[in-house]
Design an enzyme around this catalytic site. Structure first.
Site, PDB file in Angstrom:
ATOM      1  N   HIS A  31      14.119 -20.024   2.177  1.00  0.00           N
ATOM      2  CA  HIS A  31      13.643 -19.154   1.097  1.00  0.00           C
ATOM      3  C   HIS A  31      14.118 -19.623  -0.279  1.00  0.00           C
ATOM      4  O   HIS A  31      14.172 -18.830  -1.217  1.00  0.00           O
ATOM      5  CB  HIS A  31      14.019 -17.688   1.361  1.00  0.00           C
ATOM      6  CG  HIS A  31      13.479 -17.185   2.655  1.00  0.00           C
ATOM      7  ND1 HIS A  31      12.153 -16.879   2.826  1.00  0.00           N
ATOM      8  CD2 HIS A  31      14.073 -16.974   3.866  1.00  0.00           C
ATOM      9  CE1 HIS A  31      11.948 -16.488   4.077  1.00  0.00           C
ATOM     10  NE2 HIS A  31      13.090 -16.541   4.723  1.00  0.00           N
ATOM     11  N   ALA A  49      -7.342  -0.665   8.602  1.00  0.00           N
ATOM     12  CA  ALA A  49      -6.951  -1.702   9.563  1.00  0.00           C
ATOM     13  C   ALA A  49      -7.128  -3.098   8.979  1.00  0.00           C
ATOM     14  O   ALA A  49      -8.106  -3.378   8.290  1.00  0.00           O
ATOM     15  CB  ALA A  49      -7.784  -1.567  10.840  1.00  0.00           C
ATOM     16  N   ALA A  67     -10.744  -1.151   5.313  1.00  0.00           N
ATOM     17  CA  ALA A  67     -10.333  -2.112   6.348  1.00  0.00           C
ATOM     18  C   ALA A  67     -10.592  -3.546   5.909  1.00  0.00           C
ATOM     19  O   ALA A  67     -11.632  -3.854   5.327  1.00  0.00           O
ATOM     20  CB  ALA A  67     -11.081  -1.819   7.653  1.00  0.00           C
ATOM     21  N   THR A  72      -4.168  -7.154  -4.372  1.00  0.00           N
ATOM     22  CA  THR A  72      -3.415  -8.087  -5.197  1.00  0.00           C
ATOM     23  C   THR A  72      -2.898  -7.456  -6.485  1.00  0.00           C
ATOM     24  O   THR A  72      -2.197  -8.108  -7.243  1.00  0.00           O
ATOM     25  CB  THR A  72      -4.300  -9.293  -5.586  1.00  0.00           C
ATOM     26  OG1 THR A  72      -5.416  -8.818  -6.336  1.00  0.00           O
ATOM     27  CG2 THR A  72      -4.776 -10.047  -4.352  1.00  0.00           C
TER      28      THR A  72
END
Length: 154
Positions: A31, A49, A67, A72
């Site tokens: 990381h 979903a 779904a 963003t």
């Protein structure tokens, strides 16, 4: 009031960033150089979903994310957003319905203000259609009343 993330939902709070001199497979395992951000999900939200929530996503109270959508950025309260990337396509409720919904679920000091609701319809929800809403049967009302009592909601 809780929110729901349907099956297959993915929350991605950070991104791997390329770093000069660091092999990418090492950066992903250690990381090194990661860019982590907060993701916020308001109350009474339904994330459909297979949705993916990326860093800096913020989903406002009462919103619906369709779904398979890719979030963003910010989804305002009571908005319906779908697609890749997710775009606003409707309002979950009309102004009057939001006021009624807020009164049903929240104490007076926890409700959205009338000014904030008006601002939604003058801003991001302006001109969007309102979703068709179901009518509750007497049986549904009784079931709802019992469920709300069980969950400690009003």
């Amino acid at each position: 009031v809780v929110s729901v993330i349907s099956s297959g939902g993915i929350i991605v709070p950070g991104n791997h960033q390329p770093v000069v001199g660091v092999p990418f497979y090492v950066a992903t395992m250690t990381h090194i150089g990661d860019d982590s951000r907060t993701i916020e999900i308001g109350e009474d939200v339904w994330v459909g979903a297979g949705c993916i929530l990326l860093p800096k996503s913020k989903i406002g109270r009462g919103a619906i994310v369709g779904a398979g959508s890719l979030v963003t950025k910010e989804i305002p309260p009571y908005a319906v957003a779908v697609g890749n990337p997710a775009k606003l396509v409707a309002s979950k409720f009309s102004k009057e319905m939001i006021i009624e919904h807020e009164k049903s679920l929240y104490d007076e000091n926890e409700r959205m203000s009338l000014a904030d609701i008006e601002a939604l319809f003058e801003g991001p929800l302006s001109g969007l259609p309102v979703l068709k809403n179901a009518e509750l049967t007497e049986k549904d009302r009784l079931s709802l009343s019992n469920s709300l009592r069980e969950f400690g909601i009003r």
